[in-house]
Design a protein around this motif. Sequence first.
Motif, short mmCIF file in Angstrom:
data_model
loop_
_atom_site.label_atom_id
_atom_site.label_comp_id
_atom_site.label_asym_id
_atom_site.label_seq_id
_atom_site.Cartn_x
_atom_site.Cartn_y
_atom_site.Cartn_z
N ALA A 21 -33.41 38.55 41.50
CA ALA A 21 -33.64 39.52 42.56
C ALA A 21 -34.96 40.26 42.35
O ALA A 21 -35.49 40.86 43.28
CB ALA A 21 -32.48 40.52 42.63
N ASP A 22 -35.51 40.21 41.14
CA ASP A 22 -36.82 40.80 40.88
C ASP A 22 -37.94 39.94 41.45
O ASP A 22 -39.07 40.41 41.59
CB ASP A 22 -37.04 40.97 39.37
N GLY A 23 -37.65 38.68 41.74
CA GLY A 23 -38.60 37.75 42.33
C GLY A 23 -38.17 37.43 43.75
O GLY A 23 -37.66 38.30 44.47
N VAL A 24 -38.30 36.17 44.13
CA VAL A 24 -37.91 35.77 45.49
C VAL A 24 -36.44 35.42 45.60
O VAL A 24 -35.92 35.25 46.70
CB VAL A 24 -38.79 34.60 46.01
N GLY A 25 -35.74 35.28 44.47
CA GLY A 25 -34.30 35.05 44.50
C GLY A 25 -33.88 33.67 44.94
O GLY A 25 -32.79 33.48 45.48
N ARG A 26 -34.72 32.68 44.67
CA ARG A 26 -34.35 31.32 45.08
C ARG A 26 -33.25 30.77 44.19
O ARG A 26 -33.08 31.21 43.06
CB ARG A 26 -35.57 30.41 45.12
N PHE A 27 -32.50 29.81 44.72
CA PHE A 27 -31.45 29.13 43.97
C PHE A 27 -32.10 28.07 43.11
O PHE A 27 -32.99 27.35 43.56
CB PHE A 27 -30.44 28.49 44.93
N LEU A 28 -31.68 27.94 41.86
CA LEU A 28 -32.29 26.95 40.99
C LEU A 28 -31.88 25.54 41.37
O LEU A 28 -30.85 25.33 42.01
CB LEU A 28 -31.96 27.23 39.52
N SER A 29 -32.70 24.58 40.97
CA SER A 29 -32.37 23.17 41.20
C SER A 29 -31.42 22.71 40.12
O SER A 29 -31.62 22.99 38.94
CB SER A 29 -33.64 22.32 41.17
N LEU A 30 -30.37 22.02 40.53
CA LEU A 30 -29.39 21.45 39.62
C LEU A 30 -29.22 19.97 39.96
O LEU A 30 -29.32 19.58 41.12
CB LEU A 30 -28.03 22.15 39.77
N SER A 31 -28.94 19.17 38.93
CA SER A 31 -28.65 17.76 39.16
C SER A 31 -27.60 17.30 38.17
O SER A 31 -27.36 17.95 37.14
CB SER A 31 -29.92 16.91 39.02
#
Length: 189
Positions: free
Chosen positions: A47-57
């Motif tokens: 939340a301190d940044g852009v709050g993107r969801f990380l990539s998972l595989s």
Amino acid sequence: MAIRQRQSPDARLFTKGVAFAQLPKPNIILESSEGPSGSQLQVDLSADGVGRFLSLSWPAAPPESKELLLLSEDPDAPLLSPIIHGIYYGIPASVAGVSNDDFLESAVAHALKGGFKYGKNRRGNIYIPPRPLLGHGSHRYFFTLVALGQPLDVSKLSQVPTDQEIATAIEGNVVGWGEWVGVYERKWE
């Protein structure tokens, strides 16, 4: 809000529920572009940044999988139960990874561009990026993938189901799971 005892913060994780009694250890390898499980999360993922969801595989779900679900939770918050940051269901078993773009809202109610739906988190939105209490120390963010032997019966779920509803709905239906843990801390500057 009730403050919980600090012993055993992992005892209330989603994977400690009844649905996982027959499969207490993960059997799916979950990977992230952030590095191995236990890696520090980049500021952009918080939340301190852009709050993107990380990539998972993941290489593949067990062959008997019919559907997947994904959950993100923080057990280190000083509350009675972990904070649910996101819960996603109806993920086709053929999917082998997700990225931030999959979590953008689609034109269909409560559905995402990745072709799956989302459940209820603490804020009632799609995803809560990591934002531990300032000066509270490192928090772990568990990203858990669950493979189901049968698709969820959505007729028995709320339009935006809770983690408790999902936990009950998957009892006797878990054929595999894996987790990846990211760590994030907000320090006093």
